[in-house]
Design a protein around this motif. Structure first.
Motif, PDB file in Angstrom:
ATOM      1  N   LEU A 158      13.220  -3.701 -18.857  1.00 31.76           N
ATOM      2  CA  LEU A 158      12.269  -2.600 -18.689  1.00 31.76           C
ATOM      3  C   LEU A 158      10.887  -3.232 -18.629  1.00 31.76           C
ATOM      4  CD1 LEU A 158      11.070   0.246 -18.791  1.00 31.76           C
ATOM      5  CD2 LEU A 158      11.497   0.261 -21.258  1.00 31.76           C
ATOM      6  N   SER A 159      10.236  -3.130 -17.475  1.00 29.24           N
ATOM      7  CA  SER A 159       8.971  -3.830 -17.256  1.00 29.24           C
ATOM      8  C   SER A 159       7.894  -2.855 -16.824  1.00 29.24           C
ATOM      9  CB  SER A 159       9.156  -4.899 -16.166  1.00 29.24           C
ATOM     10  OG  SER A 159       7.921  -5.455 -15.784  1.00 29.24           O
ATOM     11  N   VAL A 160       6.761  -2.912 -17.515  1.00 29.67           N
ATOM     12  CA  VAL A 160       5.594  -2.114 -17.159  1.00 29.67           C
ATOM     13  C   VAL A 160       4.516  -3.048 -16.625  1.00 29.67           C
ATOM     14  CG1 VAL A 160       3.792  -0.558 -17.986  1.00 29.67           C
ATOM     15  CG2 VAL A 160       6.114  -0.368 -18.865  1.00 29.67           C
ATOM     16  N   ARG A 161       4.004  -2.750 -15.426  1.00 30.59           N
ATOM     17  CA  ARG A 161       2.934  -3.559 -14.838  1.00 30.59           C
ATOM     18  C   ARG A 161       1.604  -2.852 -15.036  1.00 30.59           C
ATOM     19  NH1 ARG A 161       0.997  -4.274  -8.724  1.00 30.59           N
ATOM     20  NH2 ARG A 161      -0.153  -6.230  -8.928  1.00 30.59           N
ATOM     21  N   ASP A 162       0.680  -3.502 -15.720  1.00 28.32           N
ATOM     22  CA  ASP A 162      -0.677  -2.996 -15.907  1.00 28.32           C
ATOM     23  C   ASP A 162      -1.620  -3.798 -15.017  1.00 28.32           C
ATOM     24  OD1 ASP A 162       0.195  -1.185 -17.802  1.00 28.32           O
ATOM     25  OD2 ASP A 162      -0.178  -2.515 -19.485  1.00 28.32           O
ATOM     26  N   GLU A 163      -2.484  -3.088 -14.285  1.00 27.67           N
ATOM     27  CA  GLU A 163      -3.330  -3.745 -13.288  1.00 27.67           C
ATOM     28  C   GLU A 163      -4.467  -2.799 -12.930  1.00 27.67           C
ATOM     29  OE1 GLU A 163      -4.993  -6.050 -11.670  1.00 27.67           O
ATOM     30  OE2 GLU A 163      -3.105  -7.144 -11.308  1.00 27.67           O
ATOM     31  N   TYR A 164      -5.495  -3.323 -12.264  1.00 22.65           N
ATOM     32  CA  TYR A 164      -6.507  -2.431 -11.693  1.00 22.65           C
ATOM     33  C   TYR A 164      -5.845  -1.600 -10.600  1.00 22.65           C
ATOM     34  CZ  TYR A 164     -10.302  -4.703 -14.196  1.00 22.65           C
ATOM     35  OH  TYR A 164     -11.134  -5.167 -15.187  1.00 22.65           O
ATOM     36  N   THR A 165      -6.102  -0.301 -10.633  1.00 20.67           N
ATOM     37  CA  THR A 165      -5.377   0.594  -9.742  1.00 20.67           C
ATOM     38  C   THR A 165      -5.804   0.473  -8.283  1.00 20.67           C
ATOM     39  OG1 THR A 165      -6.937   2.408 -10.177  1.00 20.67           O
ATOM     40  CG2 THR A 165      -4.997   2.245 -11.605  1.00 20.67           C
ATOM     41  N   ASP A 166      -6.940  -0.203  -8.021  1.00 19.42           N
ATOM     42  CA  ASP A 166      -7.360  -0.359  -6.630  1.00 19.42           C
ATOM     43  C   ASP A 166      -6.824  -1.645  -5.998  1.00 19.42           C
ATOM     44  OD1 ASP A 166      -8.905  -2.170  -8.020  1.00 19.42           O
ATOM     45  OD2 ASP A 166     -10.842  -1.376  -7.375  1.00 19.42           O
ATOM     46  N   ARG A 167      -6.035  -2.428  -6.750  1.00 19.41           N
ATOM     47  CA  ARG A 167      -5.426  -3.621  -6.156  1.00 19.41           C
ATOM     48  C   ARG A 167      -4.320  -3.173  -5.201  1.00 19.41           C
ATOM     49  NH1 ARG A 167      -4.520  -9.419  -8.887  1.00 19.41           N
ATOM     50  NH2 ARG A 167      -3.398 -10.432  -7.164  1.00 19.41           N
ATOM     51  N   ARG A 168      -4.311  -3.765  -4.011  1.00 22.36           N
ATOM     52  CA  ARG A 168      -3.422  -3.294  -2.948  1.00 22.36           C
ATOM     53  C   ARG A 168      -2.017  -3.903  -3.100  1.00 22.36           C
ATOM     54  NH1 ARG A 168      -4.955  -5.029   2.264  1.00 22.36           N
ATOM     55  NH2 ARG A 168      -5.277  -7.039   1.221  1.00 22.36           N
ATOM     56  N   TRP A 169      -0.996  -3.060  -2.958  1.00 28.76           N
ATOM     57  CA  TRP A 169       0.375  -3.529  -3.064  1.00 28.76           C
ATOM     58  C   TRP A 169       1.321  -2.567  -2.353  1.00 28.76           C
ATOM     59  CZ3 TRP A 169       3.830  -0.416  -5.922  1.00 28.76           C
ATOM     60  CH2 TRP A 169       3.228   0.576  -6.721  1.00 28.76           C
ATOM     61  N   LEU A 170       2.531  -3.058  -2.093  1.00 31.13           N
ATOM     62  CA  LEU A 170       3.589  -2.248  -1.505  1.00 31.13           C
ATOM     63  C   LEU A 170       4.763  -2.177  -2.475  1.00 31.13           C
ATOM     64  CD1 LEU A 170       3.667  -3.561   2.189  1.00 31.13           C
ATOM     65  CD2 LEU A 170       2.645  -1.431   1.344  1.00 31.13           C
ATOM     66  N   PRO A 171       5.517  -1.076  -2.455  1.00 36.19           N
ATOM     67  CA  PRO A 171       6.667  -0.969  -3.357  1.00 36.19           C
ATOM     68  C   PRO A 171       7.777  -1.941  -2.978  1.00 36.19           C
ATOM     69  CG  PRO A 171       6.586   0.890  -1.850  1.00 36.19           C
ATOM     70  CD  PRO A 171       5.303   0.147  -1.661  1.00 36.19           C
ATOM     71  N   PRO A 172       8.790  -2.076  -3.838  1.00 34.33           N
ATOM     72  CA  PRO A 172       9.839  -3.065  -3.598  1.00 34.33           C
ATOM     73  C   PRO A 172      10.518  -2.927  -2.244  1.00 34.33           C
ATOM     74  CG  PRO A 172       9.977  -2.251  -5.831  1.00 34.33           C
ATOM     75  CD  PRO A 172       8.955  -1.411  -5.136  1.00 34.33           C
ATOM     76  N   GLY A 173      10.765  -4.073  -1.659  1.00 33.73           N
ATOM     77  CA  GLY A 173      11.443  -4.174  -0.376  1.00 33.73           C
ATOM     78  C   GLY A 173      11.749  -5.634  -0.113  1.00 33.73           C
ATOM     79  N   CYS A 174      12.335  -5.913   1.050  1.00 30.81           N
ATOM     80  CA  CYS A 174      12.616  -7.300   1.451  1.00 30.81           C
ATOM     81  C   CYS A 174      11.424  -7.789   2.277  1.00 30.81           C
ATOM     82  CB  CYS A 174      13.919  -7.358   2.235  1.00 30.81           C
ATOM     83  SG  CYS A 174      15.369  -6.864   1.278  1.00 30.81           S
ATOM     84  N   HIS A 175      10.409  -8.293   1.593  1.00 30.50           N
ATOM     85  CA  HIS A 175       9.126  -8.607   2.219  1.00 30.50           C
ATOM     86  C   HIS A 175       8.980 -10.058   2.674  1.00 30.50           C
ATOM     87  CE1 HIS A 175       7.536  -4.687   1.105  1.00 30.50           C
ATOM     88  NE2 HIS A 175       7.845  -4.893  -0.163  1.00 30.50           N
ATOM     89  N   TRP A 176       9.938 -10.928   2.366  1.00 26.13           N
ATOM     90  CA  TRP A 176       9.754 -12.361   2.600  1.00 26.13           C
ATOM     91  C   TRP A 176      10.840 -12.885   3.540  1.00 26.13           C
ATOM     92  CZ3 TRP A 176       9.668  -9.877  -2.089  1.00 26.13           C
ATOM     93  CH2 TRP A 176       8.385  -9.728  -2.661  1.00 26.13           C
TER      94      TRP A 176
END
Length: 263
Positions: A19-37
């Protein structure tokens, strides 16, 4: 103030839960999980658009005797890397699920971190403080990994006292809550069914975002920039399969919305 709860039960049909919670600045750009690589086509993870890395990677492949593996990154405290040689820590989960070791001279190019590497057969944590590395095998039961290390006990002088206080409050409250309910064995079905009593706890257990122990947090800086919990990941590892449920935290409120995002 990222946090990872790790439950290990070697006798369970699903031996490892994260169970993992990610805390970060909310304006940092990201995409949800996928096969990105493209060079790791089977790996599932969220994509950090600033660096191309991830905070949690899952490789569900289990053919030819190869176990499924997940790797989750937390920032650490300590001596930072030379800015002219620094590499993004977001590369580390991808390296870990590839099977490459996290060691050697290359470590000096990363800022401090804790990397949880989980397989159905066991979980270990690689911790780097900028000058030395530790590799810790986790015992059966429930463990908590924080930005200040295993159980928040690294004792880094670089960790501000107020951060240590809130980390320990979160650890103590949610350890007790998760241990007080039945451990789930997630397989197939909607998250509400397979995660059982863990799910409402993972969603914050009703604590307001300004509670010192809150799992889902929101803080606004004097400049107006918002920092807090941006996503929640729940991973179940068994020899036959991986289950990865992912939730986002809407800007309009403190409660994540859980959606199935992996194998």
């Amino acid at each position: 103030m990222c946090t990872v709860f790790v439950s290990i039960d070697p006798d369970s049909a699903v031996p490892v839960l994260l169970l993992s919670v990610r805390d970060e600045y909310t304006d940092r750009r990201w995409l949800p999980p996928g096969c990105h690589w493209p060079d790791q086509p089977d790996v599932v993870g969220g994509l950090d658009l600033d660096t191309g890395g991830t905070w949690l990677a899952v490789d569900p492949s289990s053919g030819l005797g190869i176990e499924p593996v997940a790797a989750c990154l937390l920032n650490g405290f300590g001596h930072t890397a030379d800015p002219h040689q620094r590499l993004s820590r977001g590369r580390l989960p991808l390296i870990a699920v590839s099977g490459e070791p996290i060691a050697g001279e290359a470590l000096k190019r990363y800022d401090p971190f804790h990397l949880v590497v989980a397989r159905p057969s066991g979980v270990h944590v690689v911790s780097w403080n900028g000058s030395s590395v530790e590799d810790t095998e986790l015992p059966a039961g429930l463990s908590v990994v924080l930005n200040d290390g295993m159980e928040g006990q690294a004792g880094s002088g670089a960790c501000p006292p107020r951060i240590r206080t809130t980390m320990n409050a979160r650890r103590a409250y949610f350890r007790a809550r998760l241990q007080a309910v039945a451990r789930p064995e997630p397989t197939v079905g909607p998250p509400e069914g397979v995660w059982g009593e863990w799910l409402p706890i993972a969603l914050g257990d009703g604590l307001p975002p300004d509670d010192p122990a809150a799992l889902i947090r929101r803080l606004v800086s004097p400049t107006g920039r918002v920092w807090g919990s941006v996503s929640l990941s729940m991973v179940a590892l068994s020899p036959e399969q991986v289950r990865y449920d992912f939730g986002t935290v809407p800007d309009s409120g403190p409660s994540p919305r859980i959606v199935l995002a992996g194998a």
